[in-house]
Design a protein around this motif. Structure first.
Motif, PDB file in Angstrom:
ATOM      1  N   ARG A  51      20.793 -12.917  -9.486  1.00 49.79           N
ATOM      2  CA  ARG A  51      21.346 -13.051 -10.835  1.00 49.79           C
ATOM      3  C   ARG A  51      21.293 -11.717 -11.586  1.00 49.79           C
ATOM      4  N   ASP A  57      15.496 -13.933 -18.911  1.00 47.19           N
ATOM      5  CA  ASP A  57      15.522 -12.470 -18.857  1.00 47.19           C
ATOM      6  C   ASP A  57      14.689 -11.878 -19.990  1.00 47.19           C
ATOM      7  N   SER A  85      24.684  -9.870 -12.714  1.00 48.17           N
ATOM      8  CA  SER A  85      24.872  -9.544 -14.124  1.00 48.17           C
ATOM      9  C   SER A  85      25.200  -8.062 -14.294  1.00 48.17           C
ATOM     10  N   LYS A 106      28.805  -7.455 -13.063  1.00 45.58           N
ATOM     11  CA  LYS A 106      29.862  -7.978 -13.930  1.00 45.58           C
ATOM     12  C   LYS A 106      29.943  -7.252 -15.266  1.00 45.58           C
ATOM     13  N   HIS A 107      28.788  -6.975 -15.871  1.00 44.20           N
ATOM     14  CA  HIS A 107      28.769  -6.581 -17.271  1.00 44.20           C
ATOM     15  C   HIS A 107      28.439  -5.112 -17.533  1.00 44.20           C
ATOM     16  N   THR A 109      20.553 -11.396 -20.480  1.00 45.49           N
ATOM     17  CA  THR A 109      21.636 -12.317 -20.831  1.00 45.49           C
ATOM     18  C   THR A 109      21.151 -13.748 -21.014  1.00 45.49           C
TER      19      THR A 109
END
Length: 346
Positions: free
Chosen positions: A322, A257, A326, A329-330, A253
Protein backbone atom coordinates in the motif's frame (compact mmCIF):
# COMPACT_ATOMS: atom_id res chain seq x y z
CA UNK A 1 13.70 10.17 -11.51
CA UNK A 2 13.36 7.46 -14.12
CA UNK A 3 13.01 4.47 -11.79
CA UNK A 4 12.01 3.69 -8.25
CA UNK A 5 11.94 0.58 -6.11
CA UNK A 6 12.20 -0.58 -2.53
CA UNK A 7 15.22 -1.16 -0.31
CA UNK A 8 14.50 -3.75 2.38
CA UNK A 9 16.70 -4.34 5.39
CA UNK A 10 15.02 -7.74 5.80
CA UNK A 11 14.71 -7.61 9.58
CA UNK A 12 13.08 -10.53 11.36
CA UNK A 13 12.65 -11.67 14.96
CA UNK A 14 10.35 -10.57 17.82
CA UNK A 15 7.78 -7.95 16.81
CA UNK A 16 6.28 -7.38 20.26
CA UNK A 17 3.03 -8.64 21.72
CA UNK A 18 4.24 -12.22 21.43
CA UNK A 19 4.49 -12.04 17.64
CA UNK A 20 7.60 -13.30 15.85
CA UNK A 21 8.63 -12.84 12.24
CA UNK A 22 10.84 -15.75 11.25
CA UNK A 23 13.61 -15.76 8.67
CA UNK A 24 11.37 -17.85 6.44
CA UNK A 25 8.52 -15.36 6.86
CA UNK A 26 10.83 -12.52 5.89
CA UNK A 27 12.01 -14.19 2.69
CA UNK A 28 8.62 -15.46 1.55
CA UNK A 29 7.04 -12.08 2.19
CA UNK A 30 9.83 -10.41 0.18
CA UNK A 31 8.93 -12.63 -2.78
CA UNK A 32 5.22 -11.83 -2.45
CA UNK A 33 5.89 -8.09 -2.17
CA UNK A 34 8.13 -8.13 -5.25
CA UNK A 35 5.40 -9.88 -7.23
CA UNK A 36 2.90 -7.23 -6.19
CA UNK A 37 5.30 -4.45 -7.15
CA UNK A 38 5.98 -6.10 -10.51
CA UNK A 39 2.24 -6.01 -11.19
CA UNK A 40 2.21 -2.29 -10.34
CA UNK A 41 5.06 -1.56 -12.72
CA UNK A 42 7.54 -0.62 -9.98
CA UNK A 43 11.12 -0.90 -11.20
CA UNK A 44 13.14 -2.64 -8.50
CA UNK A 45 13.35 -4.73 -5.33
CA UNK A 46 16.68 -4.32 -3.55
CA UNK A 47 17.99 -5.83 -0.32
CA UNK A 48 20.50 -4.85 2.33
CA UNK A 49 22.93 -7.62 3.32
CA UNK A 50 24.17 -8.06 6.89
CA UNK A 51 25.93 -10.99 8.53
CA UNK A 52 25.60 -12.18 12.14
CA UNK A 53 22.28 -10.32 12.35
CA UNK A 54 18.57 -11.10 11.97
CA UNK A 55 18.54 -9.70 8.45
CA UNK A 56 19.13 -10.89 4.90
CA UNK A 57 22.61 -12.38 4.65
CA UNK A 58 22.65 -14.61 1.54
CA UNK A 59 20.66 -12.71 -1.09
CA UNK A 60 21.27 -14.79 -4.21
CA UNK A 61 18.67 -17.52 -3.52
CA UNK A 62 16.12 -14.82 -2.71
CA UNK A 63 16.90 -12.81 -5.84
CA UNK A 64 16.71 -15.93 -7.99
CA UNK A 65 13.32 -16.82 -6.50
CA UNK A 66 12.00 -13.31 -7.14
CA UNK A 67 13.38 -13.30 -10.68
CA UNK A 68 11.67 -16.61 -11.42
CA UNK A 69 8.28 -15.29 -10.24
CA UNK A 70 8.36 -11.84 -11.87
CA UNK A 71 8.63 -10.48 -15.39
CA UNK A 72 9.94 -6.90 -15.34
CA UNK A 73 11.19 -5.84 -11.93
CA UNK A 74 14.91 -5.36 -11.34
CA UNK A 75 16.32 -7.47 -8.50
CA UNK A 76 19.34 -6.33 -6.58
CA UNK A 77 21.36 -5.66 -3.48
CA UNK A 78 22.25 -2.49 -1.67
CA UNK A 79 24.84 -3.67 -0.74
CA UNK A 80 26.76 -6.95 -0.44
CA UNK A 81 29.70 -6.66 1.96
CA UNK A 82 32.73 -7.67 -0.11
CA UNK A 83 34.82 -8.34 3.01
CA UNK A 84 32.82 -11.56 3.48
CA UNK A 85 32.75 -12.78 -0.10
CA UNK A 86 34.65 -15.37 -2.10
CA UNK A 87 34.98 -13.26 -5.27
CA UNK A 88 34.83 -16.11 -7.77
CA UNK A 89 31.88 -17.84 -6.14
CA UNK A 90 30.03 -14.51 -5.99
CA UNK A 91 30.76 -14.01 -9.70
CA UNK A 92 29.28 -17.44 -10.47
CA UNK A 93 26.19 -16.75 -8.38
CA UNK A 94 25.71 -13.28 -9.85
CA UNK A 95 25.99 -14.59 -13.41
CA UNK A 96 23.46 -17.30 -12.62
CA UNK A 97 20.91 -14.82 -11.22
CA UNK A 98 21.51 -12.44 -14.13
CA UNK A 99 20.83 -15.24 -16.61
CA UNK A 100 17.74 -16.49 -14.75
CA UNK A 101 16.37 -12.94 -14.61
CA UNK A 102 17.27 -12.23 -18.26
CA UNK A 103 19.47 -9.29 -17.34
CA UNK A 104 17.46 -7.83 -14.44
CA UNK A 105 20.19 -8.01 -11.77
CA UNK A 106 21.49 -4.78 -10.20
CA UNK A 107 24.29 -6.00 -7.98
CA UNK A 108 25.36 -3.43 -5.41
CA UNK A 109 28.58 -4.23 -3.54
CA UNK A 110 30.86 -2.28 -1.21
CA UNK A 111 32.94 -2.43 1.94
CA UNK A 112 29.72 -2.87 3.83
CA UNK A 113 28.09 -1.33 6.85
CA UNK A 114 29.08 -1.35 10.52
CA UNK A 115 28.62 -4.80 12.00
CA UNK A 116 27.07 -6.37 15.08
CA UNK A 117 30.31 -8.29 15.65
CA UNK A 118 34.01 -7.47 15.72
CA UNK A 119 35.71 -8.10 12.34
CA UNK A 120 33.19 -10.76 11.46
CA UNK A 121 34.75 -11.32 8.05
CA UNK A 122 37.68 -12.96 9.81
CA UNK A 123 35.32 -15.69 11.03
CA UNK A 124 34.56 -16.29 7.35
CA UNK A 125 38.26 -16.90 6.78
CA UNK A 126 39.32 -13.52 5.38
CA UNK A 127 42.19 -12.35 7.56
CA UNK A 128 45.30 -10.22 7.16
CA UNK A 129 43.65 -6.84 6.81
CA UNK A 130 45.81 -3.85 7.67
CA UNK A 131 42.73 -1.61 7.87
CA UNK A 132 40.68 -1.65 11.10
CA UNK A 133 37.51 -1.71 8.99
CA UNK A 134 38.74 -4.23 6.40
CA UNK A 135 38.48 -1.85 3.45
CA UNK A 136 41.62 -3.30 1.87
CA UNK A 137 40.09 -6.79 1.85
CA UNK A 138 36.90 -5.43 0.26
CA UNK A 139 38.82 -3.71 -2.55
CA UNK A 140 40.99 -6.78 -3.21
CA UNK A 141 37.92 -9.02 -3.37
CA UNK A 142 36.13 -6.56 -5.63
CA UNK A 143 39.06 -6.40 -8.05
CA UNK A 144 39.10 -10.18 -8.48
CA UNK A 145 35.29 -10.32 -8.67
CA UNK A 146 35.24 -7.72 -11.46
CA UNK A 147 37.89 -9.58 -13.44
CA UNK A 148 35.80 -12.75 -13.15
CA UNK A 149 32.62 -10.97 -14.25
CA UNK A 150 34.49 -9.57 -17.26
CA UNK A 151 35.32 -13.12 -18.35
CA UNK A 152 39.04 -13.06 -17.70
CA UNK A 153 40.73 -16.46 -17.59
CA UNK A 154 41.72 -17.12 -13.98
CA UNK A 155 42.64 -20.79 -13.69
CA UNK A 156 44.97 -22.84 -15.90
CA UNK A 157 43.29 -25.61 -17.85
CA UNK A 158 44.42 -29.16 -17.13
CA UNK A 159 45.61 -30.70 -20.40
CA UNK A 160 45.13 -34.16 -18.89
CA UNK A 161 41.59 -33.56 -17.66
CA UNK A 162 38.98 -36.10 -18.87
CA UNK A 163 36.47 -33.21 -18.94
CA UNK A 164 37.87 -31.25 -21.86
CA UNK A 165 41.51 -30.48 -21.24
CA UNK A 166 43.14 -27.96 -23.53
CA UNK A 167 45.55 -25.18 -22.68
CA UNK A 168 45.41 -21.59 -21.53
CA UNK A 169 43.35 -19.96 -18.80
CA UNK A 170 39.71 -20.77 -18.07
CA UNK A 171 37.10 -18.20 -17.02
CA UNK A 172 34.49 -18.93 -14.37
CA UNK A 173 31.18 -20.38 -15.53
CA UNK A 174 28.46 -19.46 -16.07
CA UNK A 175 29.30 -16.16 -17.70
CA UNK A 176 26.69 -13.44 -18.29
CA UNK A 177 27.99 -11.03 -20.96
CA UNK A 178 25.96 -8.00 -19.85
CA UNK A 179 26.51 -8.30 -16.11
CA UNK A 180 29.52 -5.96 -16.03
CA UNK A 181 27.26 -3.00 -16.85
CA UNK A 182 24.93 -3.90 -13.97
CA UNK A 183 27.51 -3.77 -11.17
CA UNK A 184 27.15 -0.93 -8.63
CA UNK A 185 29.45 0.34 -5.89
CA UNK A 186 27.93 1.62 -2.65
CA UNK A 187 29.77 4.80 -1.73
CA UNK A 188 29.59 6.60 1.60
CA UNK A 189 31.88 9.52 0.75
CA UNK A 190 33.21 11.50 -2.19
CA UNK A 191 36.50 9.61 -2.48
CA UNK A 192 34.81 6.23 -2.87
CA UNK A 193 32.32 7.70 -5.36
CA UNK A 194 35.16 9.07 -7.49
CA UNK A 195 36.90 5.70 -7.30
CA UNK A 196 33.69 4.01 -8.53
CA UNK A 197 33.56 6.45 -11.44
CA UNK A 198 37.12 5.67 -12.43
CA UNK A 199 36.36 1.93 -12.21
CA UNK A 200 33.40 2.32 -14.54
CA UNK A 201 30.68 0.92 -12.27
CA UNK A 202 27.34 2.44 -11.32
CA UNK A 203 26.87 4.35 -8.07
CA UNK A 204 24.65 3.52 -5.11
CA UNK A 205 24.95 6.56 -2.89
CA UNK A 206 24.61 5.56 0.74
CA UNK A 207 21.85 6.44 3.20
CA UNK A 208 24.52 8.42 5.03
CA UNK A 209 27.76 10.16 4.14
CA UNK A 210 30.87 10.01 6.31
CA UNK A 211 31.32 13.74 5.88
CA UNK A 212 30.09 16.83 7.69
CA UNK A 213 30.78 20.07 5.85
CA UNK A 214 27.87 22.05 7.20
CA UNK A 215 25.68 21.37 4.17
CA UNK A 216 22.24 19.74 4.01
CA UNK A 217 22.45 16.03 3.28
CA UNK A 218 20.85 16.28 -0.17
CA UNK A 219 23.31 18.95 -1.31
CA UNK A 220 26.27 17.01 0.02
CA UNK A 221 25.01 13.91 -1.76
CA UNK A 222 24.41 15.80 -5.01
CA UNK A 223 28.02 17.00 -4.91
CA UNK A 224 29.12 13.38 -4.42
CA UNK A 225 27.09 12.36 -7.49
CA UNK A 226 28.61 15.18 -9.55
CA UNK A 227 32.12 14.07 -8.52
CA UNK A 228 31.28 10.48 -9.51
CA UNK A 229 30.06 11.48 -12.96
CA UNK A 230 33.06 13.72 -13.52
CA UNK A 231 35.40 10.84 -12.60
CA UNK A 232 33.47 8.53 -14.97
CA UNK A 233 33.88 10.95 -17.87
CA UNK A 234 37.50 11.66 -16.97
CA UNK A 235 38.30 7.95 -17.14
CA UNK A 236 36.92 7.82 -20.68
CA UNK A 237 34.08 5.37 -20.02
CA UNK A 238 31.38 5.22 -22.67
CA UNK A 239 27.72 5.89 -22.03
CA UNK A 240 26.05 7.23 -18.91
CA UNK A 241 26.30 5.45 -15.54
CA UNK A 242 23.29 4.87 -13.35
CA UNK A 243 23.00 6.51 -9.93
CA UNK A 244 20.68 5.58 -7.08
CA UNK A 245 19.84 7.27 -3.80
CA UNK A 246 17.68 5.91 -0.99
CA UNK A 247 15.13 7.76 1.11
CA UNK A 248 12.56 6.99 3.80
CA UNK A 249 9.34 8.35 2.23
CA UNK A 250 5.85 7.72 3.60
CA UNK A 251 2.79 9.21 1.88
CA UNK A 252 0.13 9.72 4.53
CA UNK A 253 -3.29 8.97 3.05
CA UNK A 254 -5.02 7.01 5.84
CA UNK A 255 -5.44 7.14 9.60
CA UNK A 256 -3.16 4.09 9.86
CA UNK A 257 -0.44 5.93 7.95
CA UNK A 258 -0.81 8.87 10.32
CA UNK A 259 -0.51 6.56 13.33
CA UNK A 260 2.72 5.01 12.08
CA UNK A 261 4.40 7.93 10.36
CA UNK A 262 2.70 11.17 11.36
CA UNK A 263 5.49 12.05 13.79
CA UNK A 264 8.33 10.75 11.61
CA UNK A 265 9.05 13.94 9.67
CA UNK A 266 12.46 15.11 10.80
CA UNK A 267 15.54 16.93 9.60
CA UNK A 268 19.02 15.82 8.64
CA UNK A 269 21.14 14.31 11.40
CA UNK A 270 24.81 14.47 12.24
CA UNK A 271 26.54 11.82 14.33
CA UNK A 272 29.36 9.32 14.40
CA UNK A 273 29.54 5.98 12.64
CA UNK A 274 32.66 3.81 12.46
CA UNK A 275 34.35 6.59 14.40
CA UNK A 276 33.71 9.15 11.65
CA UNK A 277 31.50 12.22 11.86
CA UNK A 278 28.68 11.58 9.39
CA UNK A 279 25.59 13.22 7.90
CA UNK A 280 22.31 11.32 7.79
CA UNK A 281 19.35 12.08 5.54
CA UNK A 282 15.93 12.97 6.87
CA UNK A 283 12.65 11.06 6.78
CA UNK A 284 9.89 12.35 4.50
CA UNK A 285 6.33 11.80 5.76
CA UNK A 286 3.27 13.80 4.82
CA UNK A 287 0.49 14.36 2.36
CA UNK A 288 1.41 13.39 -1.21
CA UNK A 289 1.35 16.97 -2.54
CA UNK A 290 3.69 18.11 0.21
CA UNK A 291 6.03 15.18 -0.51
CA UNK A 292 6.18 16.11 -4.18
CA UNK A 293 7.26 19.66 -3.33
CA UNK A 294 9.89 18.42 -0.87
CA UNK A 295 11.33 15.81 -3.21
CA UNK A 296 11.47 18.23 -6.13
CA UNK A 297 13.64 20.37 -3.86
CA UNK A 298 15.89 17.44 -2.89
CA UNK A 299 19.04 18.01 -4.96
CA UNK A 300 20.23 14.39 -4.87
CA UNK A 301 16.83 12.88 -5.71
CA UNK A 302 16.72 15.22 -8.71
CA UNK A 303 20.24 14.26 -9.77
CA UNK A 304 19.83 10.47 -9.49
CA UNK A 305 17.97 8.31 -12.00
CA UNK A 306 16.85 5.70 -9.42
CA UNK A 307 15.16 6.23 -6.05
CA UNK A 308 15.05 3.41 -3.48
CA UNK A 309 12.35 3.63 -0.81
CA UNK A 310 13.46 2.13 2.50
CA UNK A 311 10.47 0.14 3.72
CA UNK A 312 9.36 -1.24 7.10
CA UNK A 313 9.30 -4.82 5.84
CA UNK A 314 8.34 -6.17 9.29
CA UNK A 315 4.85 -4.66 8.82
CA UNK A 316 3.97 -7.22 6.16
CA UNK A 317 3.21 -7.46 2.47
CA UNK A 318 -0.17 -5.71 2.35
CA UNK A 319 1.00 -2.71 4.36
CA UNK A 320 4.19 -2.21 2.35
CA UNK A 321 2.47 -2.74 -0.97
CA UNK A 322 0.00 0.00 0.00
CA UNK A 323 2.90 2.38 0.75
CA UNK A 324 4.50 1.60 -2.60
CA UNK A 325 1.23 1.87 -4.51
CA UNK A 326 0.45 5.21 -2.87
CA UNK A 327 3.88 6.53 -3.85
CA UNK A 328 3.45 5.19 -7.40
CA UNK A 329 0.03 6.82 -7.83
CA UNK A 330 0.35 10.11 -6.00
CA UNK A 331 4.04 11.09 -5.84
CA UNK A 332 6.28 9.37 -8.37
CA UNK A 333 4.62 10.63 -11.59
CA UNK A 334 5.21 14.24 -10.51
CA UNK A 335 8.92 13.41 -10.19
CA UNK A 336 9.13 12.16 -13.78
CA UNK A 337 8.47 8.45 -13.22
CA UNK A 338 6.50 6.27 -15.62
CA UNK A 339 5.32 2.77 -14.74
CA UNK A 340 6.68 -0.23 -16.62
CA UNK A 341 3.01 -1.14 -17.06
CA UNK A 342 0.85 0.81 -19.52
CA UNK A 343 -0.63 2.68 -16.57
CA UNK A 344 -1.05 2.57 -12.84
CA UNK A 345 -4.69 2.11 -11.94
CA UNK A 346 -6.15 5.37 -10.62
Amino acid sequence: MQRFGTLSFGHYGPLGGGHILTAQDSMLQAIDLAQGMDDLGVNGAYFRVHHFARQQSSPMPLLAAIAAKTQRIEVGTGVIDMRYENPLYLAEEAASVDLISEGRLALGVSRGSPETVVRGYEAFGYTGSTDPRGADIAREHFDLFLRAVEGEGLAERDAMSPFGGGSGLQRIEPHSPGLRSRIWWGAGNRDSAEWAGRMGVNLMSSTLLTEDRGLPFDELQAQQIDAFREAWRGAGHAGEPRVSVSRSIFPITTAEDEMYFGSRQDGDGVGYIDGMRSTFGKTYAGAPDALVDQLLADAAVQSADTLMLTIPSQLGVAFNLRIVESFAKHVAPALGWKSTQHAVTA
